[in-house]
Design an enzyme around this catalytic site. Structure first.
Site, mmCIF file in Angstrom:
data_model
loop_
_atom_site.group_PDB
_atom_site.id
_atom_site.type_symbol
_atom_site.label_atom_id
_atom_site.label_comp_id
_atom_site.label_asym_id
_atom_site.label_seq_id
_atom_site.Cartn_x
_atom_site.Cartn_y
_atom_site.Cartn_z
ATOM 1 N N HIS A 135 27.676 22.327 -21.611
ATOM 2 C CA HIS A 135 26.628 23.279 -22.007
ATOM 3 C C HIS A 135 27.136 24.706 -21.911
ATOM 4 O O HIS A 135 28.233 24.980 -21.397
ATOM 5 C CB HIS A 135 25.388 23.096 -21.130
ATOM 6 C CG HIS A 135 25.623 23.266 -19.660
ATOM 7 N ND1 HIS A 135 25.764 24.483 -19.045
ATOM 8 C CD2 HIS A 135 25.759 22.340 -18.665
ATOM 9 C CE1 HIS A 135 25.956 24.322 -17.749
ATOM 10 N NE2 HIS A 135 25.976 23.033 -17.479
ATOM 11 N N CYS A 148 28.963 19.647 -14.174
ATOM 12 C CA CYS A 148 28.944 19.801 -15.627
ATOM 13 C C CYS A 148 30.125 20.634 -16.109
ATOM 14 O O CYS A 148 30.822 21.264 -15.321
ATOM 15 C CB CYS A 148 27.637 20.453 -16.078
ATOM 16 S SG CYS A 148 26.182 19.382 -15.914
#
Length: 295
Positions: free
Chosen positions: A105, A121
């Site tokens: 992201h 992440c």
């Protein structure tokens, strides 16, 4: 003469249409032949777009901190989200990691790119994730390479069919490196993994149970080219601070029905286990379930 001219004109038109169709078909075929995948290197802190296994473009990224590492393995994109804002930046690409919610992201902390700073992440500059988002689709393979999770330094539990976790990924990576396993290193202990373990055990003189006990695990570690020595003799390799005990591993969980969240935690993170390889949560649930730094 007039009918003849009409026939010739009709044939020319037909030939032109056929050529156009053939060219269009060739273009479509060449597009479908393009094999797009992503490669994340947690050591170099880069994300590469691969087309037909050749690097098309490379971007700098931020990866997980030592205590909350980015999951090494072979995954797929299972969710695409727009403009989540905050810590997610402009785009979200969810991965099918079975023991937590991980994705690629954007970020509202661009100064962290190029470091190990996330809860697991892969962070990108917002302008970069926009490019990646447009070229990938649901199902696009994502391979993450780097050091195995610190919980794999020593044997923790009996691994058998139905287990999932970073330790399963580690076993699969070791077996794949020895050309005994030909499936995905996706963290699920399935039939292919069991058969590969049986083959490894038989080739090393162990009882071919198909389950990874302590002795099998230690033999796999000795065959692992990425470990310089037996990790049990090198506790300093773990990011756990001195005096802090490692969390105990849970027994192999029973696979729940799709869509039902498992509430128990695993030792490799504070994120809920998401069963199966499908999106099991709404966008709102995912955002509120993630690490506090993203909420």
């Amino acid at each position: 003469m007039f009918p003849l001219k009409r026939v010739i004109a009709s044939n020319i038109l037909l030939i032109t249409m056929l050529i156009t169709l053939l060219v269009s078909a060739k273009i479509c075929f060449s597009k479908t032949e393009e094999n797009v995948s992503l490669l994340v290197d947690t050591e170099k802190k880069t994300l590469s777009i691969l087309i037909n296994n050749k690097i098309y473009k490379e971007f700098p990224v931020a990866v997980g901190k030592p205590e909350t590492p980015t999951p090494v393995g072979e995954w797929k994109i299972i969710h695409k989200g727009y403009n989540w804002g905050g810590g997610f930046g402009s785009r979200w690409l969810g991965l099918n990691v079975p023991w937590g919610i991980y994705g690629i992201h954007g970020t509202n902390k661009p100064w962290t790119i190029g470091t190990a700073a996330s809860a697991g992440c892969v962070r990108m500059f917002n302008k970069d994730i926009l490019q990646v988002f447009e070229i990938v689709e649901i199902g696009t393979p994502v391979k993450i390479i780097g050091q195995p999770h610190w919980t794999t330094n020593s044997w923790r539990r009996l691994l058998k069919t139905g287990c999932c976790g970073p330790d399963v990924v580690y076993v699969q990576l070791c077996l794949k490196n020895m050309k005994m396993y030909f499936g995905l290193c996706d963290g699920w202990y399935g039939t292919l993994t069991e058969l590969a373990v049986r083959y490894f055990q038989a080739s090393t003189g162990l009882p071919p149970t198909g389950e990874v006990d302590k002795k099998t695990y230690q033999l796999l570690q000795k065959k692992d080219p990425f470990r310089a020595e037996d990790s049990e003799n090198s506790p300093s390799s773990s990011p756990v601070t001195q005096g802090q005990s490692r969390p105990k591993a849970h027994p192999c969980p029973q696979l729940p029905n799709q869509g039902r969240e498992v509430t128990q935690k695993e030792p490799w993170g504070d994120l809920p286990i998401i069963p199966g390889h499908k999106t099991c949560k709404t966008v709102k649930e995912i955002k509120t379930s993630l690490h506090p730094e993203f909420t």
